[in-house]
Scaffold this active site. Structure first.
Site, mmCIF file in Angstrom:
data_model
loop_
_atom_site.group_PDB
_atom_site.id
_atom_site.type_symbol
_atom_site.label_atom_id
_atom_site.label_comp_id
_atom_site.label_asym_id
_atom_site.label_seq_id
_atom_site.Cartn_x
_atom_site.Cartn_y
_atom_site.Cartn_z
ATOM 1 N N ASP A 22 0.861 -1.179 0.000
ATOM 2 C CA ASP A 22 0.000 0.000 0.000
ATOM 3 C C ASP A 22 0.900 1.233 0.000
ATOM 4 O OD1 ASP A 22 -1.649 2.135 0.429
ATOM 5 O OD2 ASP A 22 -2.714 1.264 2.162
ATOM 6 N N ASP A 94 -6.152 5.647 4.496
ATOM 7 C CA ASP A 94 -4.715 5.744 4.748
ATOM 8 C C ASP A 94 -4.296 5.227 6.120
ATOM 9 O OD1 ASP A 94 -4.902 6.920 2.303
ATOM 10 O OD2 ASP A 94 -3.664 8.656 2.778
ATOM 11 N N HIS A 137 -5.261 11.763 13.851
ATOM 12 C CA HIS A 137 -6.266 11.635 12.779
ATOM 13 C C HIS A 137 -7.444 10.752 13.166
ATOM 14 C CE1 HIS A 137 -3.705 13.764 10.068
ATOM 15 N NE2 HIS A 137 -2.740 12.861 10.109
ATOM 16 N N ASP A 174 2.527 18.846 13.896
ATOM 17 C CA ASP A 174 2.593 17.862 12.809
ATOM 18 C C ASP A 174 2.150 18.565 11.516
ATOM 19 O OD1 ASP A 174 2.359 14.546 12.479
ATOM 20 O OD2 ASP A 174 1.141 15.678 11.040
ATOM 21 N N HIS A 176 0.246 17.461 9.206
ATOM 22 C CA HIS A 176 -1.124 17.136 8.792
ATOM 23 C C HIS A 176 -2.123 17.740 9.774
ATOM 24 C CE1 HIS A 176 1.368 13.802 7.125
ATOM 25 N NE2 HIS A 176 0.591 13.972 6.071
ATOM 26 N N ASP A 267 6.916 15.521 10.721
ATOM 27 C CA ASP A 267 6.822 15.564 9.266
ATOM 28 C C ASP A 267 6.753 17.015 8.790
ATOM 29 O OD1 ASP A 267 4.331 15.855 10.441
ATOM 30 O OD2 ASP A 267 3.470 14.056 9.522
HETATM 31 N N1 Q9C Z 1 1.539 9.987 0.102
HETATM 32 C C1 Q9C Z 1 0.448 11.253 10.491
HETATM 33 O O1 Q9C Z 1 1.393 11.974 10.163
HETATM 34 N N2 Q9C Z 1 -1.521 10.032 3.610
HETATM 35 N N3 Q9C Z 1 -0.345 10.701 9.587
HETATM 36 C C2 Q9C Z 1 -0.458 9.316 3.011
HETATM 37 C C3 Q9C Z 1 0.963 9.071 1.030
HETATM 38 C C4 Q9C Z 1 -1.740 9.789 5.001
HETATM 39 C C5 Q9C Z 1 -0.148 10.963 8.193
HETATM 40 C C6 Q9C Z 1 -0.368 9.563 1.552
HETATM 41 C C7 Q9C Z 1 -0.815 10.534 5.903
HETATM 42 C C8 Q9C Z 1 -1.132 10.261 7.337
HETATM 43 C C9 Q9C Z 1 0.220 10.943 11.907
HETATM 44 ZN ZN ZN Z 2 1.583 14.006 10.049
#
Ligand code: Q9C
Ligand code: ZN
Length: 675
Positions: A22, A94, A137, A174, A176, A267
């Site tokens: 994935d 995700d 999330h 973070d 996101h 991140d």
């Molecule tokens: N390009 C946290 O940082 N999307 N979650 C991934 C891959 C989901 C991040 C797409 C990212 C979730 C805790």
């Molecule tokens: Zn994140």
């Protein structure tokens, strides 16, 4: 520094991983945790922390945030076949499941709760939990974005319930949007949720309309949800610090939390394949430092994202080392905020001005209609998208490893007159070597009326010796009680300008003569708070901050601190901060403590405080702040006085052409350039 820093980690949380292909989930690997922990061990930081065991969160803990149906569903995952797990996973976005993830998710939430317990019972002052899976999330009835249970949201509810905590601040740095945290507290004014996140006008995951700046919370919770959408990648240190100075910190001080929780995702650092931002790992030392005087220092950082296995451990180390009380490094390459960051900042500030008195003066929204603006921006984005040449992918980025932060063995040296006791933890200091005869004769000539005043000569030479040791990083900070504050200030500044290589930032509280005449070369930068209108002319390196009614307007002073002094200080990037308290300045001890604490984010913590001999009651609080203790709470702040707001704002507007970190809007940045 009083009390310690907790580190909560258990290797068990590395025992689950993605079992099928994935692409969306392949970055969430067990090594994220092992490299972070190894870096803490190798750097010697882990052994300076107090290690606290994890525990499993109980059903009751989890139900503080999640539904019974969802908990029951997740409970079944350890017994599922690979095919069942794959199918179970499909109903969420995700995220992946593994037979051991339920166990790890209970440990991750439990780790956050152990951290809250350690901090709230006073076993430690602050701490960090290194956990997998992350949490921010996940929603009441859904896993999402690698998250199963919302560790930080559960911790906030738990702190309220178990310890009667009235106000919790959640800072989500973070990259996101922690939509799960937002949903949990949307209508709850006791939890202030702040998140910045890559948004790109909703083109970035999780693509939610409600991640934009105009989602402010609902009903009683209106104003207690603050979203800062990043509409461009490549945000840098200056963008992050601008948002802290001009938005988060003033609001956080007004809110006055009893506890600070950090959704500590890394991140948002350079090299991360998800965030694609350009902030260096040492920025997290500053973000951490700037939050450490809130809530009496009660800060719990819980790991969220962070997928670059080089920048992640570096950022974790910067955060933990700061929690331990070591001074932050001078932030490298601090540029002014970019145009897109200013657009976002402007939108958030103007949207929230109706909820926060510290933002009341913010400029109106850049466009009359928010949604039109959003559409327009999105279209512009479309057009500019495929014109640029291929850039380096985030993970190919290179950056220097943050230099090792060496803290001198002497944290705080004091130069006191005979008979004044040295505060606990400080070290009495007298210059041992004789100054060279030339310096002595200069001192006598310039500063000593009575050429035989050997006490004064000895004090001044001690200050000079102290400042030299600070420049060599042999001593971190200093505190001196002197007979004549103005004269001592002049003396130190003159010596520094002549003999030291470092720039000096002088922050002077109260009226009195300050060295405004030595400021033209930029080696000295003076900011003076005064009650009286100053006779001195403002120039690039001498800035009088005029607060009429003494310093009784605490909110006004705090506004000056965040909107002017800190951004100016960060942009000037001094090697030494000289903090001067003039006699009868009238500034309260707790506000003074916050000033002292916050300024130590500059110049690697090299702060020399000068105070008048008589001000003995201020010695304790000042020493404690220099030693790294948290300042005492100021209480919920009222609105600053309008006349102060007006004069501070007009000063900021005058100065922002010279000092880019003073900007809060994008309009004056020249037109037609790339957005
Ligand atoms: N390009 C946290 O940082 N999307 N979650 C991934 C891959 C989901 C991040 C797409 C990212 C979730 C805790
Ligand atoms: Zn994140």
């Amino acid at each position: 520094m009083k009390m310690g820093t907790a580190l909560i980690y258990d290797e068990e949380m590395t025992n689950y991983k993605l079992l099928w292909v994935d692409p969306a989930c392949k970055i969430e690997v067990p090594e994220r945790l092992t490299v972070s922990h190894e870096a803490l061990v190798k750097s010697g930081l882990a052994e300076r922390c107090i290690s606290i065991p994890v525990r499993e969160a109980t059903d009751a803990d989890i139900l503080l945030v999640h539904s019974e149906e969802y908990l029951d569903a997740v409970k079944k995952t350890p017994y599922m076949t690979l095919e069942d797990l794959k199918e179970f996973t499909l109903q969420y976005g995700d995220v992946y499941f593994h037979p051991n993830i339920f166990h790890c998710a209970k440990l991750a939430a439990g780790a956050a709760l152990q951290l809250v317990d350690s901090v709230m019972t006073g076993k430690v002052r602050n701490g960090m939990a290194l956990v997998r899976p992350p949490g921010h999330h996940s929603m009441r009835s859904a896993a999402s974005g690698f998250c199963v249970f919302n560790n930080v949201a559960i911790a906030a509810r738990y702190a309220k319930q178990k310890y009667g905590v009235k106000r919790v601040l959640i800072v989500d740095w973070d990259i996101h949007h922690g939509q799960g945290v937002q949903y949990s507290f949307e209508d709850d004014p006791s939890v202030l949720y702040f998140s910045w996140h890559r948004f790109e006008h909703q083109k970035f995951w999780p693509h939610l309309r409600e991640s934009d700046f105009d989602s402010v919370g609902k009903d009683k919770g209106a104003g207690f949800n603050i979203n800062v959408p990043w509409n461009k990648v490549g945000m840098q240190n200056g963008d992050y610090l601008s948002v802290f100075c001009h938005l988060l910190l003033p609001v956080a001080y007004e809110f006055c939390p009893d506890l600070v929780l950090v959704c500590a995702g890394f991140d948002s650092a350079i090299g991360d394949p998800e965030g694609e931002m350009c902030a260096s790992p040492d920025i997290f030392a500053h973000l951490t430092h700037l939050l450490m005087n809130l809530a009496g220092g009660k800060l719990c950082a819980v790991l969220e994202g962070g997928y670059n296995l080089t920048s992640l451990p570096q950022s974790v180390c910067q955060t933990v080392q700061t929690l331990l009380g070591d001074p932050a490094p001078r932030p490298a390459n601090l540029n002014g905020p970019c145009k897109s960051a200013l657009e976002s900042l402007h939108c958030v500030r103007s949207t929230h001005r109706q909820y926060w008195s510290c933002l009341k003066h913010a400029a109106d929204l850049p466009a009359c209609d928010i949604s039109t603006k959003r559409m327009k921006l999105a279209e512009e984005e479309e057009k500019t998208q495929d014109k640029g040449e291929e850039e380096k992918s985030a993970e190919e980025k290179v950056w220097p490893e943050p230099p090792k932060r060496v803290t001198p063995t002497i944290r705080t040296a004091v130069v006191f007159p005979d008979g004044v006791a040295c505060p606990d933890g400080c070290k009495p200091f007298r210059s041992t070597e004789d100054l060279d005869p030339l310096t002595v004769s200069k001192l006598k000539e310039n500063f000593l009326k009575d050429a035989d005043d050997s006490d004064a000569l000895s004090t001044l030479s001690s200050l000079i010796a102290l400042v030299e040791k600070m420049e060599k990083n042999e001593i971190c900070s200093g505190l001196a009680l002197v007979h004549d504050v103005s004269m001592a200030t002049m003396c130190v500044v003159q010596h520094a300008a002549a003999a030291l290589t470092n720039r000096v930032l002088v922050v002077c509280v109260g009226d009195g003569k300050v060295p405004s005449h030595v400021t033209e070369d930029g080696k000295t930068f003076v900011v003076q708070f005064s009650n009286k209108e100053s006779e001195e002319q403002e120039c690039k390196y001498y800035i009088p901050v005029h607060l009429k009614k003494g310093f009784s307007d605490v909110s006004g002073f705090i506004q000056a601190l965040f909107s002017l002094v800190l951004p100016l200080g960060y942009e000037y990037d001094p090697g030494l901060v000289l903090l001067v308290r003039m006699p009868d300045s009238g500034l309260s001890e707790s506000v003074w403590q916050h000033l002292t604490g916050l300024l130590q984010g500059l110049a690697q913590g090299h702060t020399l405080v000068l105070m008048q001999e008589g001000e003995k009651s201020c010695v304790g609080p000042t020493a404690s702040s220099l030693l790294g203790d948290a300042a005492s709470s100021l209480g919920q702040l009222l609105a600053p006085q309008p006349e102060h707001v007006e004069s501070l704002e007009s000063l900021r507007h005058r100065l922002k052409a010279d000092w880019k970190l003073l900007q809060t809007t994008a309009e004056e940045m020249g037109r037609g350039d790339e957005f």
